[in-house]
Design a protein around this motif. Structure first.
Motif, PDB file in Angstrom:
ATOM      1  N   ASP A 352     116.059  47.057  54.484  1.00 49.24           N
ATOM      2  CA  ASP A 352     114.912  47.981  54.395  1.00 49.24           C
ATOM      3  C   ASP A 352     113.620  47.305  54.870  1.00 49.24           C
ATOM      4  O   ASP A 352     112.757  47.955  55.477  1.00 49.24           O
ATOM      5  CB  ASP A 352     114.751  48.537  52.981  1.00 49.24           C
ATOM      6  N   SER A 356     111.270  48.570  57.975  1.00 49.56           N
ATOM      7  CA  SER A 356     109.819  48.760  57.844  1.00 49.56           C
ATOM      8  C   SER A 356     109.072  48.048  58.965  1.00 49.56           C
ATOM      9  O   SER A 356     108.090  48.571  59.512  1.00 49.56           O
ATOM     10  CB  SER A 356     109.337  48.243  56.487  1.00 49.56           C
ATOM     11  N   ASP A 375     118.601  54.819  58.024  1.00 48.52           N
ATOM     12  CA  ASP A 375     118.715  55.366  56.668  1.00 48.52           C
ATOM     13  C   ASP A 375     120.126  55.297  56.122  1.00 48.52           C
ATOM     14  O   ASP A 375     120.344  55.519  54.930  1.00 48.52           O
ATOM     15  CB  ASP A 375     118.244  56.827  56.659  1.00 48.52           C
TER      16      ASP A 375
END
Length: 402
Positions: A352, A356, A375
């Motif tokens: 994650d 980002s 995702d």
């Protein structure tokens, strides 16, 4: 030279769902695909001489896939839904087909299961989370091979929170479904829209971005656009972007991509009577990650099985021999066969943070990135990512008066 509002590289479900959103908004949309077919891992291979198909990649859709279902409604494929038969998954243990429950140690399960109320998936790997929930031995014997089968790779270090997600269901839609000719019908219907131009069998070799204009360069043509989307595996995206978007390319290069060697076969029903009707078969340990069955959609004469092999272990003859041994038939009885190489992202805990970083590097740019490495790997995850990128582009265009 034709000029486009957006060029999309890659005609899998990620690229085509993005193309659908863009074309629906009125953007002049071009999709360029390296292979000679659209769909990517949505690949329903049809053995035309027997009118029978097998899934070579993704194989199931759910009524919780709301964004996908909306696209299917837009493309009028929703009328072609087929309910999957209720047949179980089984395990292959020491050459014998067993039930999943028969492989569980229930005492260990009863001791471990209360941990589910206190443990959080966030920041946990599949191994660190699930071994505590069902016990280490149960994890090694049941869940580890099951998760390996789901994502066609060693799932031990995969982020636990990216595997299964709770989504709101459409109660007016069948819970688990495929389509009349397999789920490739979804990508076929998107690509058939007249508002989307698609070029297949042409590889984009490089991407240039100068003075606000994108150029997608092939061996024979250059295509220009205001915006550009890359919907290919992360490793391929990294190579395409390394000159014009080096920071983004560097982050993408950190995402490992694994190969899966898939072989689908169609065999006559009467020679496979020893194999009970199954949705799939999970090996405890073998040269393949899983077997996906066509028993979920009945056929009068044939059964279909797709073996997802680990890469670089067996040659074609050895694969056929392995398939025949598992099915209890002779190799000469495999009359219909298809082969395909699929690519899946191999993600680790902390992914994650990498996502980002990638998103920050393109946040103000008309460069869009979509795929199964943002995702999650489910079809709906891919479509949802494409929708998010489309909405970002739409907002960007509005801010520039586009």
């Amino acid at each position: 030279m034709t000029y486009y509002d957006i060029i999309i590289i890659g005609a899998g479900i990620s690229g085509l769902s993005l193309a659908h959103y863009c074309a629906k908004e009125g953007l002049k949309t071009l999709v360029i695909e390296k292979s000679k077919r659209v769909g990517g891992t949505l690949h329903s291979h049809c053995f035309e001489d027997i009118d029978f198909w097998v899934e070579m990649g993704a194989h199931t859709c759910y009524n919780s896939y709301r964004n996908l279902i909306q696209i299917m409604e837009d493309c009028t494929t929703i009328s072609r839904l087929v309910k999957r038969e209720k047949v179980p998954f089984k395990m292959l243990v020491d050459g014998h087909i067993r039930s999943i429950l028969s492989q569980l140690n229930f005492l260990e399960l009863m001791i471990s299961i209360p941990n589910i109320f206190s443990l959080k998936k966030q920041g946990q790997s599949v191994r660190s989370y699930y071994s505590k929930v069902i016990g280490n031995k149960n994890f090694q014997r049941v869940l580890s091979p099951a998760f390996n089968a789901v994502i066609s790779q060693d799932a031990s270090n995969f982020p636990a929170d990216m595997l299964f997600k709770k989504r709101n269901r459409r109660k007016d839609i069948i819970k688990k479904f495929t389509l009349t000719n397999g789920i490739q019908s979804i990508t076929d219907s998107i690509s058939s829209q007249k508002t989307i131009e698609i070029i297949i069998g042409k590889e984009v070799l490089s991407i240039e971005h100068n003075s606000g204009i994108f150029k997608a360069v092939t061996d024979s043509d250059v295509y220009k656009s205001d915006s550009l989307a890359v919907a290919v595996p992360a490793s391929v995206a990294s190579k395409l972007l390394r000159n014009s978007f080096p920071q983004t390319a560097e982050s993408l290069a950190a995402i490992s991509v694994k190969s899966v060697e898939s072989v689908g076969v169609a065999v006559k029903k009467d020679i496979t009577a020893s194999i009970p009707p199954v949705a799939g078969i999970i090996p405890l340990s073998d040269s393949f990650y899983s077997i996906v069955s066509r028993d979920t959609v009945k056929h009068d004469k044939y059964r279909g099985f797709t073996f997802h092999f680990k890469p670089g272990i067996l040659n074609n003859d050895a694969k056929l021999k392995q398939i025949a041994e598992v099915l209890g038939i002779k190799t000469a009885q495999i009359e219909h066969m298809a082969a395909k190489e699929n690519f899946v992202p191999s993600l680790k805990v902390g992914h994650d943070a990498l996502v980002s970083k990638i998103e920050q590097s393109i946040s103000a740019s008309p460069l869009l990135l979509t795929g199964n490495y943002f995702d999650g790997m489910a079809i709906e995850d891919c479509v949802t990512r494409s929708l998010r990128e489309f909405l970002r582009l739409k907002k960007l265009l509005a801010s520039h008066g586009g």
